[in-house]
Every structure is written in structure tokens, then in C-alpha cells.
Design a protein around this motif. Structure first.
Motif, PDB file in Angstrom:
ATOM      1  N   LEU A  94       2.211 -20.878  -0.098  1.00  0.00           N
ATOM      2  CA  LEU A  94       2.278 -22.322   0.065  1.00  0.00           C
ATOM      3  C   LEU A  94       1.392 -22.813   1.210  1.00  0.00           C
ATOM      4  N   GLY A  95       0.699 -21.868   1.842  1.00  0.00           N
ATOM      5  CA  GLY A  95      -0.219 -22.241   2.914  1.00  0.00           C
ATOM      6  C   GLY A  95       0.482 -22.739   4.158  1.00  0.00           C
ATOM      7  N   GLN A  96       1.688 -22.243   4.430  1.00  0.00           N
ATOM      8  CA  GLN A  96       2.434 -22.691   5.606  1.00  0.00           C
ATOM      9  C   GLN A  96       1.844 -22.058   6.870  1.00  0.00           C
ATOM     10  N   GLU A  97       1.430 -22.866   7.808  1.00  0.00           N
ATOM     11  CA  GLU A  97       0.845 -22.355   9.049  1.00  0.00           C
ATOM     12  C   GLU A  97       1.899 -21.656   9.914  1.00  0.00           C
ATOM     13  N   SER A  98       3.177 -22.011   9.667  1.00  0.00           N
ATOM     14  CA  SER A  98       4.243 -21.432  10.498  1.00  0.00           C
ATOM     15  C   SER A  98       4.577 -20.008  10.090  1.00  0.00           C
ATOM     16  N   VAL A  99       4.033 -19.549   8.963  1.00  0.00           N
ATOM     17  CA  VAL A  99       4.319 -18.188   8.494  1.00  0.00           C
ATOM     18  C   VAL A  99       3.078 -17.339   8.685  1.00  0.00           C
ATOM     19  N   ASP A 100       3.200 -16.324   9.536  1.00  0.00           N
ATOM     20  CA  ASP A 100       2.095 -15.402   9.756  1.00  0.00           C
ATOM     21  C   ASP A 100       2.156 -14.277   8.737  1.00  0.00           C
ATOM     22  N   LEU A 101       1.013 -13.678   8.476  1.00  0.00           N
ATOM     23  CA  LEU A 101       0.961 -12.506   7.618  1.00  0.00           C
ATOM     24  C   LEU A 101       1.764 -11.383   8.265  1.00  0.00           C
ATOM     25  N   LEU A 102       2.734 -10.876   7.502  1.00  0.00           N
ATOM     26  CA  LEU A 102       3.541  -9.763   7.983  1.00  0.00           C
ATOM     27  C   LEU A 102       3.037  -8.479   7.365  1.00  0.00           C
ATOM     28  N   THR A 103       2.845  -7.461   8.197  1.00  0.00           N
ATOM     29  CA  THR A 103       2.365  -6.174   7.700  1.00  0.00           C
ATOM     30  C   THR A 103       3.281  -5.071   8.218  1.00  0.00           C
ATOM     31  N   GLY A 104       3.089  -3.881   7.690  1.00  0.00           N
ATOM     32  CA  GLY A 104       3.859  -2.723   8.143  1.00  0.00           C
ATOM     33  C   GLY A 104       5.326  -2.806   7.771  1.00  0.00           C
ATOM     34  N   LEU A 105       5.662  -3.496   6.671  1.00  0.00           N
ATOM     35  CA  LEU A 105       7.049  -3.646   6.251  1.00  0.00           C
ATOM     36  C   LEU A 105       7.462  -2.475   5.367  1.00  0.00           C
ATOM     37  N   ASP A 106       8.754  -2.080   5.544  1.00  0.00           N
ATOM     38  CA  ASP A 106       9.263  -0.976   4.716  1.00  0.00           C
ATOM     39  C   ASP A 106       9.647  -1.452   3.322  1.00  0.00           C
ATOM     40  N   SER A 107      10.157  -2.671   3.221  1.00  0.00           N
ATOM     41  CA  SER A 107      10.529  -3.213   1.917  1.00  0.00           C
ATOM     42  C   SER A 107      10.489  -4.729   1.971  1.00  0.00           C
ATOM     43  N   VAL A 108      10.322  -5.326   0.792  1.00  0.00           N
ATOM     44  CA  VAL A 108      10.278  -6.784   0.657  1.00  0.00           C
ATOM     45  C   VAL A 108      11.015  -7.153  -0.625  1.00  0.00           C
ATOM     46  N   VAL A 118      12.885  -9.193   4.235  1.00  0.00           N
ATOM     47  CA  VAL A 118      11.980  -8.123   4.649  1.00  0.00           C
ATOM     48  C   VAL A 118      12.747  -7.139   5.526  1.00  0.00           C
ATOM     49  N   GLN A 119      12.300  -5.916   5.487  1.00  0.00           N
ATOM     50  CA  GLN A 119      12.940  -4.884   6.309  1.00  0.00           C
ATOM     51  C   GLN A 119      11.860  -4.024   6.938  1.00  0.00           C
ATOM     52  N   ARG A 120      12.043  -3.819   8.235  1.00  0.00           N
ATOM     53  CA  ARG A 120      11.165  -2.935   8.991  1.00  0.00           C
ATOM     54  C   ARG A 120      12.069  -2.025   9.807  1.00  0.00           C
ATOM     55  N   GLY A 121      12.042  -0.749   9.464  1.00  0.00           N
ATOM     56  CA  GLY A 121      12.967   0.172  10.121  1.00  0.00           C
ATOM     57  C   GLY A 121      14.400  -0.134   9.710  1.00  0.00           C
ATOM     58  N   ASP A 122      15.316  -0.229  10.722  1.00  0.00           N
ATOM     59  CA  ASP A 122      16.720  -0.514  10.441  1.00  0.00           C
ATOM     60  C   ASP A 122      17.016  -2.010  10.432  1.00  0.00           C
ATOM     61  N   GLN A 123      16.034  -2.801  10.713  1.00  0.00           N
ATOM     62  CA  GLN A 123      16.257  -4.232  10.870  1.00  0.00           C
ATOM     63  C   GLN A 123      15.826  -4.998   9.608  1.00  0.00           C
ATOM     64  N   GLY A 124      16.787  -5.834   9.081  1.00  0.00           N
ATOM     65  CA  GLY A 124      16.483  -6.683   7.944  1.00  0.00           C
ATOM     66  C   GLY A 124      16.461  -8.139   8.365  1.00  0.00           C
ATOM     67  N   LYS A 147       0.863  -1.165   0.000  1.00  0.00           N
ATOM     68  CA  LYS A 147       0.000   0.000   0.000  1.00  0.00           C
ATOM     69  C   LYS A 147       0.908   1.226   0.000  1.00  0.00           C
ATOM     70  N   PRO A 148       0.388   2.418  -0.157  1.00  0.00           N
ATOM     71  CA  PRO A 148       1.286   3.570  -0.276  1.00  0.00           C
ATOM     72  C   PRO A 148       2.327   3.677   0.824  1.00  0.00           C
ATOM     73  N   ASP A 149       2.011   3.272   2.050  1.00  0.00           N
ATOM     74  CA  ASP A 149       2.933   3.515   3.160  1.00  0.00           C
ATOM     75  C   ASP A 149       3.658   2.276   3.668  1.00  0.00           C
ATOM     76  N   ALA A 150       3.268   1.065   3.245  1.00  0.00           N
ATOM     77  CA  ALA A 150       3.904  -0.125   3.812  1.00  0.00           C
ATOM     78  C   ALA A 150       3.611  -1.344   2.963  1.00  0.00           C
ATOM     79  N   TRP A 151       4.480  -2.396   3.165  1.00  0.00           N
ATOM     80  CA  TRP A 151       4.327  -3.685   2.493  1.00  0.00           C
ATOM     81  C   TRP A 151       3.682  -4.691   3.439  1.00  0.00           C
TER      82      TRP A 151
END
Length: 865
Positions: free
Chosen positions: A552-566, A576-582, A542-546
Motif C-alpha cells: 500500500l506504499g505506507q511510509e510508516s512500514v519499513d521493509l522487514l528482513t531476516g524473519l523466521d515466519s510470516v 511476523v516472527q523472529r526467533g521466539d518473538q511474535g 529466501k531459503p533461510d529467512a522471510w
């Protein structure tokens, strides 16, 4: 008393007869003078006196037929002459004699009646009406003009029916006047009009109903042809079968079943023959269908035989197509010439088409036949599909035929129904769609629409198209795109947009951004600024975040939101990167945090069709190869890492290259300059010498040879000192490097060449066969390989399982069959006798036919392969 009465009657008749003569003379004179009134009085007076009075009645008839007399009346004239004839019939002989003396014999009476009838006919003819002629015929049933009256009445009645010109009017006519000469014309018009009336809507059901109601119609043939064309439009077994069952006596029955035969019907031959009007003929054709044919020459005429030497078509043709000389004939249409007549015959020798110049096979069911310089479409069953000339044709996936006529394409069914008149640049089928091209633009249609005749209303709006499977087509118009589904449903309307498909879902980019389509290809509400997708991940911005989610329908992977880049690295891993952390995120839920200076790239190889992928993580003091689940496979200081196979890495340290596996173990030491892989053999270059690693069995040959090593059955072909030889997996010599060329033969022997001489040797270097001038590997059949070998005395044939099949004594050996079903043509030239002896051998080496030819005959039968 009775006797007395009889005497009185006879006397009265006698005296009455004697009185006729006097009035008759008087009446005759009065009539001659034209004194008609007095004549009438005399006649009437005579009639009052005499009951039986033919003479006076005759003159009364003359009076009433005299146009100058004021009492002129044809009907009265006819009544008097009719009664006169009745009186004459009962008159005595004496009375007849007296009438004769007055010039009134019976012919005068008959002539007068005829004159009255003629006058009545003239009166009727002047009225010229059906009623008048009907009245005339009723009153004068024996008149001379009866036939003319009937004709005139019928003509007037037929004219009335013609003015109405309806089948009902004609039906009334021939039912009312069944003996009329106009009945054939009336019935013909009736049949034509009732046919037109029943079928005026030109619908298939109307033609079927017409034949149900009018089975004896002269239009039956025409109606059946229309029904056949329309009912078989879809070219399906059930439709041809329906036609045969519904119209078993039809002239098209044979055609329908013949076409079924070439349709590849799901039923058995027995079922087809039960439908066919000539079942024996069909059985005979079917029995020959799969036989491979080849030509033979006998008595300077060509015939055809099968691979067992059985004559299929006796020698009767002066020429056959040049394509047949080399045998391997699979066609069921055969081009031949007998005397000066060219023709196409079937495998029974029956003529299909005469005076043929050439034929072109379009498919198993369709051919173009060239007659007098023009091409025409024919079905393989022998029936002409269309009378239009054809430049080219192609069969569509459903059996319809697109044909080119005068540089434009049209569409027709095998049964001859014209679906689209020529007028298009191209017509093709893709999946469930029919695509028409005109002036560089495309129109999308389908079978249902074409059958309904909507092809005449096609809309040419698309520049290009791309098929998505068999049921979706993506179409383009300048910067616009659309998606069309089955039944021509517009799933995504044409607009300025880009439509993308990624395996299991669709998404679209337009001026607002990206949006997804649901399973019904409907727009989902959210709009995204950007989408990244691969086989494992879906990233949406979306305009402000990824946001990121696993596909693959993996239950171990949750939907990630509010990401700066992917960044999607592979189907297994994403960055994925959120803030200074990759972070590296894997499908099993494992994450790895990356520092600011860390680098990451995918290790892959285009040489392997695999979804396996690895990551190379570069950090300050080390490099790590990370697997699909995030596990560390290698962790060391490496200069270069590349994927050699799914499970091996080509690794470079300094200037040397080695191989390591996915468990971090060294497979090949770091001592090579070049390492690559091809067909399971790893090429190894060390100090200018070549070795190899056979990945299939783990054999490692040291780098001591001159060219790339090749597998040779269970051994390896190597080159040393400019010569080739064989080594085994232990690098031991099986054949020394003494030869110029090696050819594989079987598990125990191989062919070797030294200079120009070949020999067959065992892998212990024992000579099996020597002094061979050439060896030409040919083909394999039934688990054995064949080779043409040439010795001092000629050509021979060998197999790798049975040895010499044909001795080396022939000038030439050819295969006139196929590689799957061979038949060998072996020729010996007897120079002293100026003869060529040809023997045909089967795969077992058994002769099936042998002939001697003079040179001019041999030239005709020889195949120049």
C-alpha cells in the motif's frame, strides 16, 4: 495551227482504231491454238504501233496469266489489264464497237481483272503471311477478295497475339487493326490479361491502382467487389465511407451505406443520407426504426401499426410470424406470407428475401436465413454475406462473424471476405484476441494476424486459456504455462511453471522457485523459495529467512528482513516472527507483541463485500477485538465473536447472543438465541418469538411475532395468530393482524386479502375498493405501478397513481407493447352477437383503435400470453 494539230490527232485515232480488228482476230486465234510466243510478238508489235490499245493489252494480260506460258507473271498480268481498262476508258465509240465485234466488251476486261486478282489472292493465300496479305491489299485495294484478305491477315495477326498471349500484344493488335472483326476478342483478352497482370500479387493496392488506370474496364464490377471486401475487413466506419467517396458511381454504394447504417455509425443520419444513392428510402427506414410495432387484422389480412395506432404496413398479408401476434415487435426484418409466397420484408413493406422458411437473428447486424432447408448468412441491410450454407453463427466483438458449416467453424467479415475457411471446432474472440480451437487444442491469434491471412499457419499447442483483462491471456499446455500480451507478444515463454497475477504485479513459480516480473514482464533476478501475497502485503522467503513489505506504499512500514515466519492476516495486518518473538504488524506502523500462548484469528463475514477486517486476540484471561489500525475495540471475556456487518459484531456470552458495535458499545442486549442479518434487517429470536432491528433507521421491534418480519414501505409486515398485519416503527398497528395476504400498492393504500376476496385499504384500515376477486401486480412504467384487477363484471386495469385506468368489464387485458412502452389489448365477448370486440388503449387509457371480430378472426389475432 491548233486546228491542224487537232485534225491530225483525230485522224490518227481513227486509223489506229481500224487497225485493232486485224491484230485482235489474230491474237484470238493464236491464243486459241496455244501459240503464246507468236501471240506475244503480235501483241507487242501492235502496242508499238498504237499508244491507246486496250485490245492488245487485254491479250498481254491473258498471256501473263496463262500458266502454260513461260512468261507467266501475275503482277504483269495485272499491270496490263489495269492499263487496258484505262485505254478502254478513253477509246472512241467506234473503237468500242470494233472491240465488241471482236467479243471484247467492258465486262471481259473487268472479268480479266478479277481473274488476275483471284490468281494474286491464290498466290498470297499460298504464302499465308501477314506481309503477303498486306502487300495484296496494297496492290489490289478493290479486289473481290479484299474482305477475305483482310480477314486472313487479321486472323494471322490475332494468332500471333494469341501465341504471345500478353495484354501488350493484344493492345498492339487492336491499335494496328482497329476495324478487325477480331478486335472484340482481342479487347476482351487484353482486359482480362491486364487485369490479371495488375492484380497478380492479389493485393488491395493493386486493385485500386488498376481501376485508377483503367476506369472503363469490363472488370470494374469485379474489382470494386474485391476492393469493397478487402477495404472493409476491419468493419469500421471510415473504411465504408472511403469506399463510397472513392467510387461514388459503384454498384456497391448503396450496400456500403446500408451497412454503415447498421454499424451504428458515429455520424448523423444527415451524413449517411448524403452518401446514400436513395436518401429518401434511408430516411423512411430510419424514421420507423425505433417504433414498437404490433399487428392488427383487417379484411382477414394482417398489417402492422405503431403504439399510436398509425398504420406502418397496410393489411396485405395472409399470415405473419406467430412471434408477432403478441406485439412488442422491435425487429426490422418481418416474416410474412402473401398468397402462397413467404418473404422477409422491411418496415416499409419492401421485400428483402423471398421464399423464406425461417430466420434466426444472430445480432443486430447478422441473421441466418433458411431457404429450401439450408441456412445462409445475411447482413441486416439485406445483402447475402456468403453463399456457404450455415448451421450456426455468432458475431465476434469486432463485428466479424464466426459461422458453422458442416460441423466446422469458419470466419468471415460482414462484407463477405472469408478470413478463415471452415475447419475449426470453435472460433471466439476475447478482448483483443481471436481464439481458434481444433482437436481440443487452442491457437491464439489477433485481428492483425487474421487480416494478414496468417490464420492458415496457426499453431494449436494450448490445452486451455484464461483472459486477464482485455490485453493479456494466460495459456496452458499440460504442466506448462505462458503469458501472451497485446500484438501476440510472448511475455513469459511456455515452460513448466505456474504464473500468478495479484492485482498489480506478476510472479512465477518454476523448478528453481518463485521470481517476480517487472512492469515489462521481464524476470527479476532474485529467486525466492516461497511467496505470500494479499491486497496489503508481499512476503518473500529466501531459503533461510522471510522478508515483508507493504503493497500500500505506507511510509510508516519499513521493509522487514531476516524473519523466521510470516502470516498475512488481512490487508491491514500481518503476523511476523523472529526467533521466539511474535508480532502483529499493521499498515500504520503499529506493532503488538504476542506471547507464547496467545492466539490470533481474523473476524470476517462473507455476507459483507467489504475489505474491513478485525482480529480476535485470545490471551490467558481475556479476548480483544483489534481494528484495522491496531486499536482495541473490545476487550472482555467472550465465548464467540463474529462480524454481523461492517460495524457490528454478533457476540455470544454463555448461551445468549447480543450485538456490539466497533466502539465497544452494546447495541442489543445478550438475551437472544439467534441473531442474523438480511437486507438490513437483523433477525432476533427470543423464547420462540421473532423480532427485528432495522439497521437503516434504528427501529427495534420486540420479539413477539411468528415469522421473520419484512419491511412494507415505511411499515413492517408481521404475523400474529396466523394472520398478517402492519405495524409502524413504534410497533403500533396500522392494519390489524386480520388478513391472509398483503400487497404493496402506494404510500397511502395497500391490497389486503381475506379468504378469496381482496380489498384496497388505507393504512387507517379504511376500505377504498372492495369485492375484488383477484389482484395481479403487473409492472411499473413512468413512475406508476399497474395491476390487473378482477371484479364481478370482468377484468380491469389500475394504477397506483391514477386509480382505475380501464373499468372491470373486459374478458381479458393484454400488453402488446413492452413494459417501457405499453399498449393494451382489451377484449369483450358479445355472446348474443357472436362477436369479440377488441379495443387498443394507450397508457393514458385512451382508445386508439377498436374492432369487432368473428370468432374465427379473433382466434387469428388473439395473443395467448
Amino acid at each position: 495551227m491548233a486546228k491542224k494539230i487537232l485534225i491530225i490527232v483525230l485522224l490518227t485515232a481513227h486509223f489506229g482504231a481500224t487497225l485493232w480488228a486485224g491484230p485482235l482476230e489474230k491474237l484470238q486465234k493464236l491464243m486459241e491454238k496455244g501459240d503464246y510466243e507468236k501471240a506475244e510478238k503480235v501483241a507487242r508489235k501492235s502496242l508499238e504501233k498504237e499508244r491507246v490499245n486496250p485490245g492488245s493489252r487485254y491479250y498481254m494480260s491473258l498471256l501473263f496469266l496463262e500458266e502454260r506460258y513461260h512468261l507467266y507473271q501475275v503482277d504483269s498480268a495485272y499491270a496490263y489489264i489495269t492499263n487496258a481498262l484505262s485505254d478502254l476508258a478513253v477509246a472512241t465509240e467506234e473503237a468500242r464497237e470494233e472491240l465488241m465485234e471482236a467479243g471484247l466488251d467492258s465486262s471481259r476486261f473487268v472479268a480479266q481483272r478479277q481473274q488476275v486478282e483471284l490468281a494474286a489472292f491464290a498466290r498470297t493465300e499460298s504464302e499465308m503471311s501477314i506481309a503477303a496479305f498486306e502487300q495484296y491489299l496494297a496492290k489490289f485495294p478493290e479486289a473481290v477478295k479484299k474482305g477475305r484478305a483482310i480477314f486472313m491477315r487479321d486472323s494471322l495477326a490475332f494468332g500471333q497475339a494469341s501465341e504471345q498471349d500478353t495484354w501488350q500484344a493484344y493492345e498492339r493488335f487492336f491499335e494496328e487493326y482497329p476495324q478487325s472483326t477480331f478486335v472484340p476478342d482481342a479487347r476482351s483478352r487484353y482486359q482480362s490479361l491486364i487485369f490479371k497482370d495488375y492484380t497478380k500479387d492479389d493485393k488491395l493496392g493493386s486493385y485500386i491502382k488498376f481501376l485508377e488506370d483503367h476506369p472503363d474496364t469490363p472488370f470494374r464490377k469485379m474489382a470494386e467487389e474485391i476492393i469493397f471486401e478487402r477495404r472493409t475487413i476491419l468493419n469500421q466506419w471510415s473504411d465504408y465511407s472511403w469506399f463510397v467517396k472513392t467510387y461514388p458511381a459503384s454498384h456497391l454504394r448503396k450496400k456500403a451505406v446500408d451497412m454503415l447504417y447498421y454499424l451504428g455509425a458515429p455520424d448523423s443520419l444527415q451524413r449517411l443520407t448524403s452518401l446514400h444513392p436513395q436518401p429518401d428510402s434511408l430516411r423512411s427506414i430510419a424514421s420507423l426504426q425505433d417504433r414498437l410495432l404490433l399487428p392488427f387484422l383487417e379484411g382477414n389480412k394482417f398489417g402492422l401499426m405503431d403504439l399510436k395506432g398509425v398504420t406502418i404496413i397496410p393489411p396485405a398479408y395472409h399470415e405473419i410470424s406467430e412471434d408477432y401476434i403478441c406485439g412488442g415487435i422491435t425487429s426490422d426484418w418481418l416474416q410474412v406470407r402473401a398468397d402462397k409466397t413467404t418473404a422477409v420484408v422491411n418496415r416499409l413493406g419492401q421485400v428483402i428475401v423471398s421464399d423464406v422458411e425461417d430466420i434466426k437473428e444472430i445480432s443486430a447486424a447478422v441473421r441466418i436465413v433458411y431457404l429450401d432447408g439450408e441456412g445462409f448468412l445475411y447482413h441486416s441491410s439485406g445483402y447475402q454475406i456468403s453463399g456457404l450454407t450455415v448451421d450456426d453463427a455468432q458475431e465476434l466483438s469486432n463485428g466479424w462473424v464466426a459461422f458453422k458449416h458442416n460441423y466446422e467453424w469458419g470466419l468471415i467479415t460482414p462484407g463477405g471476405y472469408l478470413l478463415a475457411k471452415p475447419g475449426y471446432a470453435s472460433i471466439t474472440s476475447q478482448g483483443s484476441f481471436i481464439l481458434f480451437e481444433s482437436d481440443g487444442l487452442f491457437a491464439i491469434s489477433d485481428v492483425s494476424e487474421v487480416v494478414q491471412g496468417i490464420s492458415s499457419e496457426l499453431s494449436f499447442v494450448y490445452d486451455d486459456y484464461e483472459m486477464i483483462g482485455d490485453s493479456l491471456v494466460q495459456v496452458f499446455r499440460e504442466d506448462q504455462e505462458s503469458l501472451i500480451g497485446r500484438d501476440l507478444e510472448v511475455l513469459v515463454p511456455l515452460a513448466a511453471q505456474q504464473i500468478y497475477f495479484d492485482g498489480s504485479f506478476w510472479y512465477v513459480k518454476d523448478s528453481e522457485g518463485y521470481y517476480l516480473l517487472d512492469e515489462f514482464h521481464k524476470r527479476k533476478a532474485p529467486v525466492f523459495a516461497e511467496i505470500e501475497v494479499n491486497d496489503g502485503w508481499l512476503a518473500l522467503r529466501k531459503p533461510d529467512a522471510w522478508m515483508l513489505l507493504s503493497r500500500l506504499g505506507q511510509e510508516s512500514v519499513d521493509l522487514l528482513t531476516g524473519l523466521d515466519s510470516v502470516k498475512l492476516l488481512s490487508q491491514h495486518a500481518a503476523y511476523v516472527q523472529r526467533g521466539d518473538q511474535g508480532q502483529l504488524l499493521f499498515q500504520n506502523g503499529l506493532t503488538r507483541t504476542l506471547g507464547a500462548g496467545d492466539g490470533i484469528r481474523v473476524i470476517g463475514s462473507q455476507a459483507w463485500e467489504s475489505k474491513a477486517s478485525y482480529l480476535l486476540l485470545s490471551q490467558a484471561k481475556k479476548q480483544s477485538v483489534i481494528g484495522a489500525s491496531g486499536e482495541v475495540i473490545l476487550e472482555t471475556q467472550l465465548d464467540e465473536v463474529a462480524l454481523l456487518t461492517d460495524s457490528l459484531f454478533r457476540v455470544k456470552k454463555g448461551k445468549k447472543i447480543g450485538v456490539m458495535n466497533t466502539k465497544g458499545k452494546e447495541v442489543l442486549p445478550f438475551k437472544y438465541e439467534v441473531i442474523d442479518e438480511k437486507n438490513g434487517l437483523v433477525f432476533l429470536l427470543q423464547d420462540g418469538k421473532i423480532g427485528c432491528l432495522d439497521l437503516n433507521n434504528g427501529v427495534l421491534l420486540p420479539s413477539e411475532y411468528e415469522t421473520r418480519i419484512q419491511t412494507f414501505g415505511q411499515y413492517y409486515e408481521v404475523k400474529k395468530g396466523g394472520k398478517v398485519g402492519l405495524v409502524n416503527g413504534a410497533n403500533k398497528w396500522m392494519l390489524p393482524a386480520e388478513f391472509d395476504q398483503l400487497l404493496k400498492w402506494n404510500d397511502t393504500t395497500c391490497w389486503v386479502r381475506s379468504g378469496t376476496i381482496w380489498s384496497l385499504r388505507t393504512f387507517k384500515n379504511e376500505v377504498v375498493l372492495d369485492a375484488i376477486r383477484s389482484v395481479r401486480p403487473w409492472f411499473s412504467v413512468d413512475g406508476q405501478s399497474l395491476a390487473i384487477v378482477v371484479g364481478e363484471d370482468g377484468h380491469g386495469l389500475m394504477t397506483d397513481t391514477r386509480g382505475i385506468l380501464l373499468p372491470m368489464q373486459y374478458n381479458d387485458i393484454l400488453n402488446l407493447g413492452t413494459e417501457e412502452a405499453p399498449l393494451f389489448f382489451a377484449e369483450q365477448h358479445l355472446k348474443t352477437a357472436a362477436f369479440f370486440v377488441v379495443t387498443y388503449f394507450d397508457l393514458a387509457g385512451e382508445p386508439i383503435r377498436s374492432q369487432a371480430f368473428r370468432p374465427e378472426e379473433y382466434e387469428r389475432i388473439y395473443c395467448d400470453q
